[in-house]
Each structure stands twice: as C-alpha cells, then as structure tokens.
Design an enzyme around this catalytic site. Structure first.
Site, PDB file in Angstrom:
ATOM      1  N   HIS A 475       0.693  -0.987   0.307  1.00  0.00           N
ATOM      2  CA  HIS A 475       0.144  -0.164  -0.193  1.00  0.00           C
ATOM      3  C   HIS A 475       0.931   1.397   0.129  1.00  0.00           C
ATOM      4  O   HIS A 475       1.086   2.004  -0.638  1.00  0.00           O
ATOM      5  CB  HIS A 475      -1.526  -0.101   1.080  1.00  0.00           C
ATOM      6  CG  HIS A 475      -1.798   1.262   1.202  1.00  0.00           C
ATOM      7  ND1 HIS A 475      -2.974   1.320   1.374  1.00  0.00           N
ATOM      8  CD2 HIS A 475      -1.501   2.268   2.290  1.00  0.00           C
ATOM      9  CE1 HIS A 475      -3.554   2.628   0.808  1.00  0.00           C
ATOM     10  NE2 HIS A 475      -2.468   3.315   1.958  1.00  0.00           N
ATOM     11  N   GLU A 476       1.545   1.191   0.527  1.00  0.00           N
ATOM     12  CA  GLU A 476       2.499   2.874   1.044  1.00  0.00           C
ATOM     13  C   GLU A 476       3.475   2.431  -0.252  1.00  0.00           C
ATOM     14  O   GLU A 476       4.308   3.724  -0.122  1.00  0.00           O
ATOM     15  CB  GLU A 476       3.209   2.496   2.405  1.00  0.00           C
ATOM     16  CG  GLU A 476       2.448   2.739   3.347  1.00  0.00           C
ATOM     17  CD  GLU A 476       1.486   4.132   3.885  1.00  0.00           C
ATOM     18  OE1 GLU A 476       1.510   4.793   3.245  1.00  0.00           O
ATOM     19  OE2 GLU A 476       0.542   3.556   4.343  1.00  0.00           O
ATOM     20  N   HIS A 479       1.570   4.515  -2.979  1.00  0.00           N
ATOM     21  CA  HIS A 479       1.737   5.925  -2.835  1.00  0.00           C
ATOM     22  C   HIS A 479       3.308   6.398  -3.169  1.00  0.00           C
ATOM     23  O   HIS A 479       3.135   7.218  -3.533  1.00  0.00           O
ATOM     24  CB  HIS A 479       1.575   6.649  -0.898  1.00  0.00           C
ATOM     25  CG  HIS A 479       0.119   6.548  -0.776  1.00  0.00           C
ATOM     26  ND1 HIS A 479      -0.919   6.673  -1.383  1.00  0.00           N
ATOM     27  CD2 HIS A 479      -0.333   5.825   0.407  1.00  0.00           C
ATOM     28  CE1 HIS A 479      -1.750   6.611  -0.661  1.00  0.00           C
ATOM     29  NE2 HIS A 479      -1.681   5.846   0.672  1.00  0.00           N
ATOM     30  N   HIS A 482       3.623   6.886  -6.842  1.00  0.00           N
ATOM     31  CA  HIS A 482       2.612   7.871  -6.995  1.00  0.00           C
ATOM     32  C   HIS A 482       3.649   9.064  -7.192  1.00  0.00           C
ATOM     33  O   HIS A 482       3.459  10.464  -7.736  1.00  0.00           O
ATOM     34  CB  HIS A 482       1.200   8.097  -6.112  1.00  0.00           C
ATOM     35  CG  HIS A 482      -0.347   9.105  -6.746  1.00  0.00           C
ATOM     36  ND1 HIS A 482      -0.681   9.276  -5.953  1.00  0.00           N
ATOM     37  CD2 HIS A 482       0.529   9.313  -8.142  1.00  0.00           C
ATOM     38  CE1 HIS A 482      -1.543  10.242  -6.911  1.00  0.00           C
ATOM     39  NE2 HIS A 482      -1.648   9.990  -7.532  1.00  0.00           N
TER      40      HIS A 482
HETATM   41 ZN    ZN Z   1      -2.625   5.575   2.105  1.00  0.00          ZN
END
Ligand code: ZN
Length: 689
Positions: A475-476, A479, A482
């Site tokens: 998940h991290e 990010h 991104h």
């Molecule tokens: Zn998040």
C-alpha cells in the site's frame, strides 16, 4: 523575476547547499536547535518572494504571478521536508518542542499567503482572462487550482472574516500538533511487561518481537506488549490469556482518553467547533460540505450513499461471523459472551480450523526483505523500474535507500524504506517525501520515503510480516510510486497532490499485485528453508481473502460514518466527545463486540493535522476505484498487461493532479467505476460467512 535573499547563515547546515549524494540533507550534521533559525530565515525569504510577486507594478501574467509563485519557497520546502520527516519518524523531546513552536508559525505563514489581497487580485484577474492567455493544458490547470485554493482559503472574503479565519487556522495547527503528541505520549507511557509464563498461545515470532520490545525499554530477558498496532494486534490474535487480552485492549482503545495532560477530548471539541466556524465563514453549511466540495465525491451525500450501501451488508456479515465465534466459545466449554478483546483471538482460531491455516504458519513466508523485493519487482513488471541499494547517510540506521532507474537506465528517484517500529516514531504507516518532482527549475527528481511500524526482530532473526503487514507495505509503496513516477512541470500538481478520496487509488490498487501468483510464488519464501510457499497453503491463504471482511468492514465503515457525522454538525458548542461517539454508534447500530478501528480520542487521520477530517470515507471511495481498476488488468488475462500498465502510468501514477480525478479515471478505464467490484472483493455480495 529576481530572487530576494536576506542574509544567509552559512553555519547552519539546513540552509547550506546540500552536497551529499542525490541532494540528500546532511542528516548527521543537523542539530534540533538549528531548525528554528532555519525556519525563521526560510520563512522570511519566502515572504520576500511573495511580496515581490504581489507588489509587482506590471499587470499580472501567468509567468510573473503563477509561475513565479511556483518557483518560490524552495528553501522553506527543504527545511520543512527534513523537519517533518524527523518529527514523524525520529522524534524526541527537542524535536517535539520545535514542532509545537513552528506549527502555528507555519499556519500563520500559510494564512498570510492565501489571505494576501493583492496576490488574490492578480490571480482572480488572470482567472477571469484565462481563455485569452494562451495557456497550455497544464498551465490552465495550475491557474484553476490556484484560484480554487485561494477562494477556499478565504482569499475573496472581507478583512474581518479573513482575520478570524487566520486566527482559527493558527489555533487548529497548534491543536493538531498537540493531538498527535498526546497520542504518542500515551503510547510511549504504556508497556505490558510479561514473564515467560504469561505468553500462552504466542507463536515464536510474537515472542521474539515482544522480547526485542522489552529490551528496547530496558527490561532484559522479559517480554513487552506495546500499543504499536503490530504488537497489540498480534497479542490480541494469539494470546490465550483472556485477562491479559482485556488489559491490552483497554489500554489500546483508551489512547488519548486517559484524563490528565494527554487527554484529547477537549482538543477535539475545540477543533470541531473551529472547523464548523471556518466552513460557515466560507459560505458552507458544515465542515463536511466545505471539505467535500473540492473532492471527487463533491458532497457528503455522495460519500454517505456509498458508506450506507456497504454498511448494511457489512453489519449482516459481521453478525454471521460473530455467531460462528460465539459457537466456537460454547463448543470449547466457554460460558461468556464474545467481548471485543476476544474477537481477533477466536477469529484466528476459527480461521485455522476452517482453512487449516494459522498466522504463525504463514508468517515465515513473508520476510520483510523479500516483500520489499516483491514490491520492486511489481514496479519493474508494470513500469520498467529498477531499484539498487545505495549506501548514503540517513537519519536512522534502520532506514535504507535505493536508487530508482527507468528501463533506459535514467535516474528516476531515490526511495527510502524505514520499516521498523521504535519509540521515536509515530504509530501507523505513511509515505512522505524529502523532495518532490517538478520540471520548472530543471529536471528535479523526487526523494520519497515509506515509514512503517513493523516489529523489529531480535538480532540475527529475519523480520517477518503478517499477510496484512505485507499488504501495508505494498500500500505505502503504491503511494511512493505515485510520488516517484510523477511527471509534471509545476510543483503544485506533483505526485500525491490530488484530492484525498483519489489519493488512495494508487496505494490500494498496488495491494492487488501482492496476491497475484507471479509475485507470491516467487517472493513468499520460507525464512529458514528458502522454500516457496506450498501450493496448497497458498491456495488456502487466498481462499481466506474474504474471511473476516464483515468485521474489517464494520470496524472501518463505522469510523467513516462517525467522521462524516461529527464534521456534519451545524452547531457543536460544548461537544461531549465520548457521548457523541457513543450516541452516533448507537444510531448506526454498531455491533457491541466491535470497536471503531480508530476511536475519536486517538483518530489521528482526523485530528493530527486534519488531512482526513470529513475524509476518512476516502479509503472506501478509493477502493471502489481500485477494485474496478484492477479488473481492467484481469479482463486482459494478464496482471501486468503492458497496454493497461501504460495507461495506468500516463493517467494515474505519473499524472499527479493534471486532471480532475473523474476525468483521469475515465481516461484510464474508458468509463467511471461501479461499486460491484468492491462488494465482490470484500465478499459482501451475500451474507454467508
Ligand atoms: Zn494510504
């Protein structure tokens, strides 16, 4: 434009040119007492830059106003980025003191910027003439975003209203800092110190982590359960000692609600009232209306509709789960009703019975190092990125750095992973940056961090993750990508600078790749033997994906609903936070055996900074997008389909805030998403457990 400078303090390493590899800050040379003077100078220089733009005698052009603002404040960015990385991941009394001092100053600075009438007049003038300025698409978007931001910050209001807004913002900044520090203080203050004989049920990895945590706290040879999520959730899942589970659970849910100097309830009441007042000053009924107006969801009603759609199904599923757990207790001869501190323990037992699967059997296959490699490999398969470890000085020996290159061997970014829990770190997991991508002042590449709180193993032992923690890592890392793949010109639009109900799409979407066979088969390797996870175990693990989703969805959705209700209050004077939470949970008919994932007194998403205030629904909003987006890959029969991956990079991971989120999504997918994929993913299409 010329860049005004006040005198430069060449002794302060924060203000000197950073000559370290990749332009990293000289962490080893920075002392906490150097932050305040560095902030003072950086703020003064930025103010001078802003004044020069606002006071320009020439009429406004895109370049002398918008681009000039985009070029300003670099020194402040650098000092702030270093400071807030440390304040989150390696803090202490001296950093905390600076943080309390500096957060109202930064809020005041921000206010002065957005409430600068001369500046707003230039931006409004440009915005009125926007179609005649000959702007390209990105420039038009930057101008539109500046205009919206100024209006939403009160740039168009009269002076008395602006003064009140400024006071509110400063006060909110102070309260937000205090809130986070109080939670950290409560977490630091607590450790349940145990003897060997208290560990019934705990698997080897949990004992090793508890021993390491005790050592860090000076209790050699004993075991400590702390309030870090990975420590206490593991204990709740495995400890056969019901009395100790209750103790840990009560301490965990009481963070920020213990009375005394670290109690957060009065802070919350004040913050909610101030936010409501700010929304009214800006012409909105409630803070939630104000907040969502500039989100993908647009209105609280739209966000609530999604949550309501899910809530009923999730509650029904949780009830089926509860009945199964209660039956297990009875079958074992237990004569007590399932309590919140029992849920994880019996859910784990039932999972083991039902799928012949237990966390302790799975965990040796999820080595931290292998999962980091797996996240990198996924990025290679999707986007052609490679990651090479580099030896550079960072702020803590546990943090590690990697140079990121593209398929052509060009430098893309520096990635820093800081994975282990320690007392100097705030709880949770997050992505942040030391430098953001842009092309306005040369080709500036990003430096991105992932900070997590996984249990540090005893010396010589491999770090092992639960499947959930491996998912958090992905998940991290989503990010992080991104931020790292960002390909824009203007800093305002870079990377994760998108609405918060869209920002979880890249992160949550990335979690899907942890579960594809190409990745799991290669990287889920036993820590002792190096053997891949047996096919039968893998199949059973994947079969449990929807197991326990009633609980997980209720635990989350309740938080999102309470958040919307709290920030949807029109009047909130004399708010009794405990009472509000209790009544609101009654209203939504919260199952009594489940406690909110984050109770209000320690709900940092809402009150520590406020990034997710009236925005906790964002995770589910983004999940509608991520479930639907991953189906785009599945429809091709290839989880790494190159054409789909290219669109994903062009319109989502690399596109920052170049487009409205709905537009960006449509460009990627060809249409807007529906809720179906989410319900399927969570197993909520029927109520069977
Ligand atoms: Zn998040």
């Amino acid at each position: 434009m010329t860049r005004p400078h006040t005198s430069t303090d060449t002794q302060n390493p924060l203000l000197a040119d950073w000559k370290a590899a990749f332009g990293l800050p000289p962490f080893g040379a920075v002392k906490p007492e150097q932050f305040r003077p560095a902030f003072d100078q950086a703020l003064a220089n930025h103010r001078a830059e802003i004044d020069a733009v606002a006071g320009n005698a020439a009429s406004a052009t895109f370049d002398n106003t918008i681009a000039a603002l985009e070029r300003s404040g670099r020194e402040l960015d650098r000092v702030s980025n270093v400071f807030f990385v440390l304040a989150g991941a390696n803090t202490g009394d001296d950093i905390e003191a600076v943080e309390r001092e500096i957060s109202p100053l930064l809020a005041r600075h921000n206010n002065a910027f957005y409430l600068n009438r001369a500046l707003y007049a230039r931006i409004a003038d440009l915005y009125r003439r926007k179609d005649a300025l000959g702007l390209d698409a990105e420039q038009a978007r930057v101008l539109e975003r500046y205009h919206t931001r100024f209006v939403r910050a009160g740039g168009a209001l009269d002076k008395p209203a602006q003064d009140r807004l400024a006071a509110i913002n400063e006060r909110l900044a102070t309260l937000g800092t205090q809130f986070g520090q109080n939670v950290l203080a409560d977490e630091k203050a607590y450790a349940l110190i145990l003897e060997e004989g208290d560990l019934a049920g705990l698997p080897a990895f949990a004992r090793a982590a508890a021993r390491a945590a005790a050592e860090e706290r000076g209790h050699q040879g004993k075991y400590a359960i702390t309030l870090a999520r990975s420590s206490c959730e593991t204990f709740l899942q495995f400890s056969a000692r019901r009395d100790l589970r209750e103790k840990v659970f009560q301490a965990w849910i009481k963070r920020g609600e213990n009375g005394g100097a670290t109690d957060n309830r009065a802070l919350i009441a004040e913050m909610v009232a101030l936010r409501a007042e700010r929304a009214r000053l800006l012409g909105f009924d409630t803070f939630a209306d104000y907040r969502l107006d500039d989100q993908m969801a647009k209105t609280p009603a739209n966000a609530r509709k999604l949550l309501d759609d899910v809530w009923g199904r999730a509650r029904a599923k949780a009830q089926v789960e509860r009945d199964a757990l209660q039956k297990m207790i009875a079958d074992e001869g237990g004569n007590f009703p399932l309590a919140p501190w029992d849920w994880r323990f019996y859910a784990e037992k039932l999972r083991k019975a039902k799928y012949d699967l237990d966390e302790a059997e799975i965990k040796p296959y999820f080595q931290l190092d292998k999962m980091v490699e797996a996240a990198f490999e996924t990025a290679r398969l999707l986007f052609g990125l490679t990651f090479t470890p580099v030896d550079v000085p960072l702020y803590h020996p546990d943090a590690r750095a990697y140079e990121v290159k593209d398929a052509a061997g060009r430098h893309v970014a520096l990635f820093i992973g800081d994975y282990f829990a320690r007392t100097s770190k705030h709880s949770g997991a997050w992505m942040t940056s030391l430098r953001d991508q842009e092309k306005l002042s040369g080709n500036v590449t990003p430096i991105v961090l992932n900070v997590c709180n996984f249990s540090k193993p005893a010396a010589g032992e491999p770090a092992l993750l639960s499947f959930d923690e491996a998912r958090t890592l992905f998940h991290e890392f989503g990010h992080a990508l991104h931020g790292m793949l960002s390909n824009v010109t203007y800093p305002l639009l870079a990377g994760t600078a998108v609405p918060s109900d869209f920002v979880e799409l890249p992160s949550q979407l990335y979690e899907h790749w942890l579960e594809v066979p190409e990745i799991l088969e290669k990287y889920a390797r036993h820590a002792k033997t190096g053997a891949p996870m047996p096919k039968a175990l893998l199949d059973r693990l994947l079969a449990t994906r929807t197991y326990g989703q009633g609980f997980a969805t209720v635990e989350y959705t309740a938080c999102a609903l309470v958040d919307l209700d709290l920030h949807g209050l029109k009047k909130s004077d004399q708010l009794d936070v405990t009472d509000f939470e209790k009544r609101d949970l009654e209203r939504i008919d919260m199952p009594p055996e489940i406690v909110m994932r984050h109770r209000l007194p320690h709900f940092q998403h809402l009150f520590s900074g406020g990034g997710y205030a009236a925005g906790y629904y964002s995770y589910m909003w983004s999940e509608v997008l991520d479930a639907d987006a991953f189906e785009a890959f599945e429809e091709t029969g290839n989880s790494f389909d190159p054409a789909t991956a290219k669109r994903l990079r062009d319109y989502i991971y690399g596109a920052g805030n170049l487009r409205e989120p709905a537009e960006a999504y449509k460009a990627f997918r060809g249409r807007l998403p529906t809720v179906d994929a989410l319900l399927k993913k969570r197993g909520l299409t029927d109520a069977a457990a």
